[in-house]
Design an enzyme around this catalytic site. Structure first.
Site, PDB file in Angstrom:
ATOM      1  N   THR A 123      -0.632  -9.592   0.480  1.00 34.93           N
ATOM      2  CA  THR A 123      -1.977 -10.154   0.326  1.00 34.93           C
ATOM      3  C   THR A 123      -1.777 -11.569  -0.176  1.00 34.93           C
ATOM      4  O   THR A 123      -0.704 -11.877  -0.703  1.00 34.93           O
ATOM      5  CB  THR A 123      -2.771  -9.325  -0.718  1.00 34.93           C
ATOM      6  OG1 THR A 123      -3.173  -8.085  -0.137  1.00 34.93           O
ATOM      7  CG2 THR A 123      -4.001 -10.023  -1.228  1.00 34.93           C
ATOM      8  N   ARG A 175     -10.036   1.146   7.789  1.00 32.34           N
ATOM      9  CA  ARG A 175      -9.665   1.260   6.366  1.00 32.34           C
ATOM     10  C   ARG A 175      -9.945  -0.070   5.660  1.00 32.34           C
ATOM     11  O   ARG A 175      -9.674  -1.138   6.194  1.00 32.34           O
ATOM     12  CB  ARG A 175      -8.180   1.612   6.265  1.00 32.34           C
ATOM     13  CG  ARG A 175      -7.636   1.689   4.828  1.00 32.34           C
ATOM     14  CD  ARG A 175      -6.942   0.414   4.417  1.00 32.34           C
ATOM     15  NE  ARG A 175      -6.232   0.547   3.154  1.00 32.34           N
ATOM     16  CZ  ARG A 175      -5.715  -0.477   2.483  1.00 32.34           C
ATOM     17  NH1 ARG A 175      -5.834  -1.702   2.960  1.00 32.34           N
ATOM     18  NH2 ARG A 175      -5.087  -0.302   1.350  1.00 32.34           N
ATOM     19  N   GLY A 219      -3.704  -0.809  -2.276  1.00 33.05           N
ATOM     20  CA  GLY A 219      -5.137  -1.014  -2.473  1.00 33.05           C
ATOM     21  C   GLY A 219      -5.890   0.189  -2.988  1.00 33.05           C
ATOM     22  O   GLY A 219      -6.798   0.059  -3.812  1.00 33.05           O
TER      23      GLY A 219
HETATM   24  N1  ASP Z   1      -3.906  -4.775  -1.597  1.00 30.54           N
HETATM   25  C1  ASP Z   1      -3.766  -4.871  -0.172  1.00 30.54           C
HETATM   26  C2  ASP Z   1      -4.497  -3.749   0.484  1.00 30.54           C
HETATM   27  O1  ASP Z   1      -4.355  -2.632   0.036  1.00 30.54           O
HETATM   28  C3  ASP Z   1      -2.363  -4.879   0.291  1.00 30.54           C
HETATM   29  C4  ASP Z   1      -1.388  -5.616  -0.580  1.00 30.54           C
HETATM   30  O2  ASP Z   1      -1.757  -6.433  -1.392  1.00 30.54           O
HETATM   31  O3  ASP Z   1      -0.189  -5.402  -0.457  1.00 30.54           O
HETATM   32  O4  ASP Z   1      -5.160  -3.975   1.451  1.00 30.54           O
END
Ligand code: ASP
Length: 358
Positions: A226, A254, A280
């Site tokens: 992210t 999702r 997440g």
């Molecule tokens: N937090 C993000 C998500 O679950 C993915 C990540 O930050 O690695 O979409």
């Protein structure tokens, strides 16, 4: 009528100097206490009184598996994002503009899982989530499941400023983007071979050994990631922005924590601004962003203590990841419970500090 007497004068002088001494002690004590708190919390307040922190995702990032060229590319990406945001803050611009610019720079960089270079869903599409929050007004904008928006963070900002809503998704959000002249791109724009290979590896592993197998087949870096930025501007306003492609092989539809206000993204001028990265589902359940702010507001915790407390809560639930945070005084915290997190901030002299590993 009081009669002047040299003895009175003497006592007055003694009393006065005792008072002044006590006052000076009190000042010294509180100055050293605040210095101590600042150094513990990694203050990053430059002389101009603003601060900026960015991240490019947390995960299993091991030095032994990184080539110098790749490391250089990641570092340059973080540096470009810092430069984009710093420039705005330095000339007195808003924390909202600075976080927006920093995140856009990372969305345009194919090394990070946001915008160009996003991971693929289980049906081979890219679906992007993003959010922004303004700590001054408590306004927020979030978008999810976008397939054709080049810079999702800018659409999140538009949702905040013009839609009358907080969160929009899919086709409706994209129609709103079109009406407002936001740049639309074909799905092909997001493609990178590396992310496509990661999807294929996960799918092959699933066929062999079930869903749990995927963790061992590709690195966390290929699995998710992210980007995000938090800033304090010269007016004392905090803002946060986050953008992501989510997780490799996620089900179409999702939505992760990044666009969930109070989970992956949060800002409150009274406390702090937060942008998270990691699994997440766990960050949503732990309401990470809001919890950190609440611990500061209601329990009087320092930024560092609150951020670590909430990240520990995520870990207890079984989640991994990290976050970046800045408070209203410019203290920063960048905790993570993975082996690495791409991250950077501007130190008090304006120098960019960029780190990857633990
Ligand atoms: N937090 C993000 C998500 O679950 C993915 C990540 O930050 O690695 O979409």
């Amino acid at each position: 009528m009081k009669i002047f007497h040299p003895l009175n004068c003497f006592f007055a002088a003694v009393l006065f100097s005792a008072g002044a001494w006590a006052l000076a002690q009190e000042h010294a004590k509180s100055a050293s206490a605040s210095n101590q708190q600042r150094s513990e919390d990694q203050p990053n307040m430059p002389a101009e009184d603003f601060g900026l922190v960015v991240h490019g995702g947390a995960g299993t990032i091991e030095r032994s598996k990184m080539t110098p060229e790749r490391e250089h590319e990641y570092r340059s990406g973080i540096e470009r994002a810092l430069a984009a945001g710093y420039e705005i803050l330095k000339r007195g611009g808003s924390s909202l503009d600075a976080t927006d610019a920093a995140v856009r720079a990372l969305e345009d960089d194919p090394h990070f899982n946001a915008g160009k270079g996003a991971v693929f869903t289980n049906v081979g599409t890219n679906e992007l989530d993003a959010a922004v929050m303004d700590g001054k007004t408590f306004k927020a904008g979030a978008v999810a499941c976008l397939k054709h928006i080049k810079n999702p963070v800018s659409l999140a900002r538009l949702v905040m400023e013009k839609s009358g809503h907080v969160m929009m998704d899919g086709e409706g959000a994209e129609a709103f983007a079109k009406e407002n002249g936001i740049e639309i791109v074909d799905q092909k724009y997001f493609y990178t071979k590396e992310r496509w290979d990661a999807l294929e590896k996960v799918k092959a592993a699933e066929k062999r050994g079930g869903p749990g197998e995927k963790r061992f087949i590709i690195s966390d870096q290929d699995r998710h990631g992210t980007v995000g930025a938090v800033a304090l501007d010269q007016h004392g306003d905090l803002a946060a922005a986050t953008s992501t492609g989510g997780t490799t092989n996620k089900r179409a539809g999702r939505v992760g924590d990044s666009p969930v206000i109070g989970a992956g993204t949060y800002a409150n001028n009274a406390t702090c601004a937060i942008s998270a990265t990691g699994d997440g589902e766990y960050f949503i359940r732990a309401t990470v962003g809001h919890d950190i702010s609440a611990l500061m507001e209601y329990r009087g915790m320092s930024l560092k203590e609150a951020a670590q407390t909430v990240l520990d809560k995520v870990a207890k639930l079984g989640g991994t990841g990290g976050l970046i945070a800045i408070d209203r005084r410019g203290n920063i915290a960048l905790p993570f419970n993975t082996s690495g997190m791409y991250r950077g901030y501007a130190d008090p002299s304006g120098k960019f500090v960029i780190e990857i590993y633990k």
